[in-house]
Motif scaffolding. Structure first.
Motif, PDB file in Angstrom:
ATOM      1  N   GLU A 561       0.702  -3.139  -3.078  1.00  0.00           N
ATOM      2  CA  GLU A 561      -0.805  -3.381  -3.771  1.00  0.00           C
ATOM      3  C   GLU A 561      -1.883  -2.725  -2.675  1.00  0.00           C
ATOM      4  OE1 GLU A 561      -2.238  -3.055  -6.588  1.00  0.00           O
ATOM      5  OE2 GLU A 561      -0.510  -3.589  -7.841  1.00  0.00           O
ATOM      6  N   LEU A 562      -1.976  -1.714  -2.442  1.00  0.00           N
ATOM      7  CA  LEU A 562      -2.698  -1.126  -1.602  1.00  0.00           C
ATOM      8  C   LEU A 562      -4.165  -0.906  -2.390  1.00  0.00           C
ATOM      9  CD1 LEU A 562       0.082  -0.615  -0.408  1.00  0.00           C
ATOM     10  CD2 LEU A 562      -0.947   1.637   0.846  1.00  0.00           C
ATOM     11  N   HIS A 563      -5.070  -0.889  -1.276  1.00  0.00           N
ATOM     12  CA  HIS A 563      -6.457  -0.277  -1.952  1.00  0.00           C
ATOM     13  C   HIS A 563      -7.173   0.576  -0.893  1.00  0.00           C
ATOM     14  CE1 HIS A 563      -6.549  -3.481  -5.312  1.00  0.00           C
ATOM     15  NE2 HIS A 563      -6.144  -4.431  -4.451  1.00  0.00           N
ATOM     16  N   GLY A 564      -7.880   1.424  -1.454  1.00  0.00           N
ATOM     17  CA  GLY A 564      -8.512   2.245  -0.739  1.00  0.00           C
ATOM     18  C   GLY A 564      -9.883   2.409  -0.937  1.00  0.00           C
ATOM     19  N   TYR A 597     -15.498   3.870  -4.118  1.00  0.00           N
ATOM     20  CA  TYR A 597     -14.460   3.581  -5.049  1.00  0.00           C
ATOM     21  C   TYR A 597     -13.067   3.553  -4.247  1.00  0.00           C
ATOM     22  CZ  TYR A 597     -12.978   8.581  -4.437  1.00  0.00           C
ATOM     23  OH  TYR A 597     -12.721   9.676  -3.922  1.00  0.00           O
ATOM     24  N   CYS A 598     -11.984   2.692  -5.068  1.00  0.00           N
ATOM     25  CA  CYS A 598     -10.702   2.647  -4.811  1.00  0.00           C
ATOM     26  C   CYS A 598     -10.040   3.848  -4.695  1.00  0.00           C
ATOM     27  CB  CYS A 598     -10.156   1.610  -5.422  1.00  0.00           C
ATOM     28  SG  CYS A 598      -8.286   0.970  -4.883  1.00  0.00           S
ATOM     29  N   THR A 599      -9.487   4.284  -3.707  1.00  0.00           N
ATOM     30  CA  THR A 599      -8.465   5.631  -3.647  1.00  0.00           C
ATOM     31  C   THR A 599      -7.354   5.529  -4.324  1.00  0.00           C
ATOM     32  OG1 THR A 599      -8.410   5.183  -1.717  1.00  0.00           O
ATOM     33  CG2 THR A 599     -10.136   6.783  -1.972  1.00  0.00           C
ATOM     34  N   ASN A 600      -6.721   4.195  -3.890  1.00  0.00           N
ATOM     35  CA  ASN A 600      -5.340   4.119  -4.208  1.00  0.00           C
ATOM     36  C   ASN A 600      -4.976   3.501  -5.452  1.00  0.00           C
ATOM     37  OD1 ASN A 600      -5.306   4.334  -1.249  1.00  0.00           O
ATOM     38  ND2 ASN A 600      -3.048   3.631  -1.336  1.00  0.00           N
ATOM     39  N   PHE A 601      -4.138   4.134  -6.343  1.00  0.00           N
ATOM     40  CA  PHE A 601      -4.082   3.576  -7.699  1.00  0.00           C
ATOM     41  C   PHE A 601      -3.497   2.434  -7.744  1.00  0.00           C
ATOM     42  CE2 PHE A 601      -3.480   3.285 -12.403  1.00  0.00           C
ATOM     43  CZ  PHE A 601      -4.261   4.308 -12.666  1.00  0.00           C
ATOM     44  N   CYS A 602      -4.225   1.180  -8.339  1.00  0.00           N
ATOM     45  CA  CYS A 602      -3.724  -0.035  -7.933  1.00  0.00           C
ATOM     46  C   CYS A 602      -3.489  -1.001  -9.461  1.00  0.00           C
ATOM     47  CB  CYS A 602      -4.634  -0.826  -7.253  1.00  0.00           C
ATOM     48  SG  CYS A 602      -6.384  -0.863  -7.608  1.00  0.00           S
ATOM     49  N   SER A 603      -4.025  -0.470 -10.354  1.00  0.00           N
ATOM     50  CA  SER A 603      -3.770  -1.310 -11.705  1.00  0.00           C
ATOM     51  C   SER A 603      -4.516  -0.571 -12.723  1.00  0.00           C
ATOM     52  CB  SER A 603      -4.689  -2.473 -11.647  1.00  0.00           C
ATOM     53  OG  SER A 603      -6.211  -2.546 -11.827  1.00  0.00           O
ATOM     54  N   LEU A 605      -7.015  -1.022 -14.383  1.00  0.00           N
ATOM     55  CA  LEU A 605      -8.366  -0.770 -14.135  1.00  0.00           C
ATOM     56  C   LEU A 605      -8.837  -0.345 -12.965  1.00  0.00           C
ATOM     57  CD1 LEU A 605      -9.565  -4.051 -16.150  1.00  0.00           C
ATOM     58  CD2 LEU A 605      -9.624  -1.815 -16.799  1.00  0.00           C
ATOM     59  N   HIS A 606      -7.861   0.145 -12.300  1.00  0.00           N
ATOM     60  CA  HIS A 606      -8.059   0.695 -10.773  1.00  0.00           C
ATOM     61  C   HIS A 606      -9.373   1.896 -10.979  1.00  0.00           C
ATOM     62  CE1 HIS A 606      -7.721   3.907  -7.782  1.00  0.00           C
ATOM     63  NE2 HIS A 606      -7.595   4.948  -8.805  1.00  0.00           N
ATOM     64  N   GLN A 607      -9.579   2.487 -11.767  1.00  0.00           N
ATOM     65  CA  GLN A 607     -10.705   3.357 -12.090  1.00  0.00           C
ATOM     66  C   GLN A 607     -11.903   2.793 -12.101  1.00  0.00           C
ATOM     67  OE1 GLN A 607      -9.449   6.233 -11.586  1.00  0.00           O
ATOM     68  NE2 GLN A 607     -10.918   7.815 -12.455  1.00  0.00           N
ATOM     69  N   GLU A 608     -11.883   1.182 -12.514  1.00  0.00           N
ATOM     70  CA  GLU A 608     -13.132   0.642 -12.618  1.00  0.00           C
ATOM     71  C   GLU A 608     -13.694  -0.052 -11.267  1.00  0.00           C
ATOM     72  OE1 GLU A 608     -11.117   0.992 -14.886  1.00  0.00           O
ATOM     73  OE2 GLU A 608     -12.485   1.061 -16.941  1.00  0.00           O
ATOM     74  N   MET A 609     -12.592  -0.152 -10.131  1.00  0.00           N
ATOM     75  CA  MET A 609     -12.695  -0.509  -9.013  1.00  0.00           C
ATOM     76  C   MET A 609     -13.803   0.313  -8.079  1.00  0.00           C
ATOM     77  SD  MET A 609      -9.752  -2.237  -6.368  1.00  0.00           S
ATOM     78  CE  MET A 609     -10.124  -2.790  -4.827  1.00  0.00           C
ATOM     79  N   GLN A 610     -15.010  -0.059  -8.047  1.00  0.00           N
ATOM     80  CA  GLN A 610     -16.176   1.004  -7.606  1.00  0.00           C
ATOM     81  C   GLN A 610     -17.093   0.007  -7.341  1.00  0.00           C
ATOM     82  OE1 GLN A 610     -16.493   3.245 -11.158  1.00  0.00           O
ATOM     83  NE2 GLN A 610     -18.697   2.846 -10.987  1.00  0.00           N
TER      84      GLN A 610
HETATM   85 CU1  CUA Z   1      -7.742  -0.779  -5.924  1.00  0.00          CU
HETATM   86 CU2  CUA Z   1      -7.375   1.083  -7.132  1.00  0.00          CU
END
Ligand code: CUA
Ligand code: K7E
Length: 640
Positions: A561-564, A597-603, A605-610
């Motif tokens: 579970e990485l986030h960028g 925004y989050c660059t690593n696909f994480c879930s 709702l990754h696209q909403e991580m901003q």
């Molecule tokens: Cu956190 Cu994508």
């Protein structure tokens, strides 16, 4: 090697190719098509790793002037990871956060040649991987518990063109380093090239490694004649306590070295008694050059000797028992096996034929055991568990298998094309595994789909478990491969998440309730958490000119579970692994509203991580847009 050998290749490879052409039809022509297909099927099975299965070995190979290390699996030869070392690597955010930015310093590239796994009692211990930078005289340490670069030492004082590096001593006491390009010392001084022979100096060195932390520091340096120190290897078992480097240009020539440095029939291998070097430093028998205690061999007899070696040698490789030192003269068709015991005897008897700047030259006939007729252009040698050696033949484009002790060449396999280094499973340890050998090829044109003038490189996997070498597989290799090492997979124990308890960053936060923005004068500190699927805080309000520091903690404790965090138009891009904290520092010099925004696909709702960074000080929006928000620097798209 590439540019240097290329022309030579076209001239002499001709002969090699003819030889190879003569060989191939003989061996293939005797087989029926069915037999050939059976061979292919066997090879396919031998290198096949089914989906979901993992490889038996890690392959670490250097990426030359990409500055990086690439990790593959053996036998599948899959590329499984890139470890950024001497150059930024946006995929992992390397070179963007405070720690890695400081580690890279002013340099954005390096020339990575020889990876070396740390050793305990001459065996890979799976703790660290070291890699040299031939360009900027540095050495990096990668932690194998998380495959990350943790230290870059250098530029190392007095060492210039650190090519003969990073070979390690059997208990990782030292990492070897050496000058490929002699210069006047200390760095920063100038002497005319006409005075090269007397005023330019080479250096060979041992970089000390802290046995607990892996932290590197300069151990000892030895002042050497202005030759080009090329490859190295540490003595082991019988020869433990010694280090060896080949050198070319014993002519002390300058200019067109292709001609001027290939006049003599012999060059040298420098043999250093590193325990004596260690002692000389302790006893103060050194002089200070650029803040380093440097040994002048004139003042410390017995610290270094020269072994004459066939013309323009490249690789030097010590056999697993430490008894033989194999030196390959790349302009000859032989490789020489020096006998360590004979070397010691010659030293005791002062069996010298001369000296170079106070360093005794041993008598060739007294120390060599054999000249092995391996073939054209021998470069590097590796070993297996059965007492065989494998020498890469650049010009002939082949690997020769020969027996240590009897010196008999027993097999040869063509390589396509033009092999440089080769690496065997656990091949630099005192107990190699045999089984697999990987040929790292330099001029592998036409081996892949064409992608334009730059032909993709390749490496070839060879089965060395039987009497005859068998070609199993061919893989794409990131350019430009030099050396590699292969370690048993179970020796590496990598973590999957960083435990919260191990995170020592005082500015880490572990609860979104602690997320906050603090201002002290012009300094804005952001304590940020990343967790599926949001950043907290997700709004950062600053004023133009503020110095912003973001402490970003990934509070997840879940595998993968990485986030960028990518910040638009601010050239900021970092990645945080589970349990990790990273620091980003920048001056908010551009006014406007900048999404992050989050660059690593994480879930899902990754696209909403901003979120948004608002940098006040810009103009208020107008009713109608006439001009885009203007970043500092050049604007590439003109708006009307
Ligand atoms: Cu956190 Cu994508
Ligand atoms: Cu490519 Cu070791 Cu730098 Cu030989 S070196 S081939």
């Amino acid at each position: 090697m590439k540019t240097k050998m290329r022309r030579f290749t076209w001239v002499i490879v001709g002969a090699g190719c003819i030889l190879a052409l003569l060989l191939i039809p003989v061996s293939c022509g005797t087989k029926t098509r069915v037999q050939q297909r059976t061979g292919a099927a066997e090879a396919a099975v031998a290198s096949y790793v089914a989906p979901g299965d993992v490889d038996q070995y890690y392959l670490f190979y250097s990426g030359g002037h990409s500055g990086q290390i690439y990790v593959g699996g053996v036998p599948s030869m899959r590329h499984i990871c890139t470890i950024p070392v001497f150059a930024p690597y946006p995929a992992t955010g390397y070179g963007f956060d405070k720690e890695t930015k400081e580690m890279l310093g002013a340099y954005t590239w390096g020339d990575a040649h020889h990876p070396a796994l740390s050793e305990t009692k001459g065996d890979y211990d799976g703790r660290w991987l070291f890699i040299n930078d031939n360009a900027n005289n540095r050495i990096a340490r990668i932690e194998l518990k998380d495959f990350k670069t943790r230290q870059i030492l250098g530029p190392i004082p007095n060492v210039s063109g650190n090519h003969g590096s990073t070979f390690v001593t059997p208990n990782t006491e030292y990492i070897l380093a050496a000058s490929r390009f002699s210069i006047p010392l200390p760095k920063g001084t100038v002497a005319p090239l006409e005075n090269y022979a007397s005023q330019y100096k080479g250096v060979v060195a041992g970089i000390a490694v802290d046995p607990n932390t892996g932290q590197m520091a300069v151990g000892w340096e030895i002042l050497m004649p202005p030759f080009d120190y090329d490859l190295g290897d540490a003595g082991k078992m019988a020869s433990e306590g010694w280090a060896f480097w080949t050198c070319y240009n014993a002519e002390r020539a300058t200019g067109k070295l292709e001609v001027t440095a290939t006049q003599k029939d012999r060059d040298y291998i420098a043999a250093v008694d590193w325990k004596a070097a260690e002692k000389a430093v302790k006893d103060g028998k050194t002089k200070m050059i650029d803040g380093v205690k440097v040994i002048d061999p004139k003042d410390v007899p017995g610290v270094v000797y020269f072994l004459p070696c066939s013309k323009s040698p490249h690789g030097v490789d010590v056999s697993p028992d430490g008894k033989y030192i194999i030196g390959s003269g790349k302009l000859q068709s032989i490789t020489t096996a020096f006998n360590f015991e004979k070397m010691k005897t010659a030293i005791a008897k002062k069996d010298f034929t001369g000296q170079e700047d106070g360093i005794p030259v041993l008598k060739y006939e007294s120390i060599k055991d054999a000249e092995i007729n391996v073939g054209l252009g021998p470069l590097h040698t590796q070993f297996d568990d059965q007492g065989f050696a494998y020498t890469s033949l650049f010009v002939e484009s082949a690997v020769a298998k020969w027996k240590l002790g009897t010196w008999e060449v027993v097999d040869k396999i063509p390589i396509t094309y033009n092999i440089g280094h080769l690496t065997a499973a656990e091949g630099d340890t005192v107990t190699p595994d045999g089984k697999y050998l990987v040929a790292l090829n330099k001029l592998s044109h036409g081996r892949h789909l064409t992608v334009g003038p730059s032909q993709p490189e390749c490496s070839q996997l060879i089965d060395v478990s039987g009497e005859k070498m068998k070609m199993l597989y061919e893989a794409y290799t990131e350019p430009e491969p030099h050396y590699a090492q292969i370690i048993k997979a179970d020796k590496i124990k990598a973590v999957e998440v960083y435990q919260k308890a191990d995170n020592k960053n005082p500015n880490a936060i572990w609860d979104v309730k602690d997320a906050r923005v603090e201002r002290k004068g012009n300094n804005v500190n952001v304590f940020m958490a990343a967790v599926r699927s949001s950043f907290e805080p997700n709004k950062i309000d600053v004023k133009q000119g503020d110095r912003v520091t973001i402490y970003l903690t990934n509070i997840e404790q879940t595998t993968d579970e990485l986030h960028g965090l990518g910040l638009s138009e601010y050239n900021i891009n970092i990645v945080v692994d589970p349990g990790e904290t990273k620091i980003i520092e920048f001056v908010a010099n551009k006014p406007g509203v900048f999404p992050f925004y989050c660059t690593n696909f994480c879930s899902a709702l990754h696209q909403e991580m901003q979120g948004y960074l608002l940098v006040g000080g810009g103009k208020p929006p107008q009713g109608q847009i006439t001009k885009g928000s203007q970043p500092s620097g050049e604007r590439q798209v003109a708006l009307k």
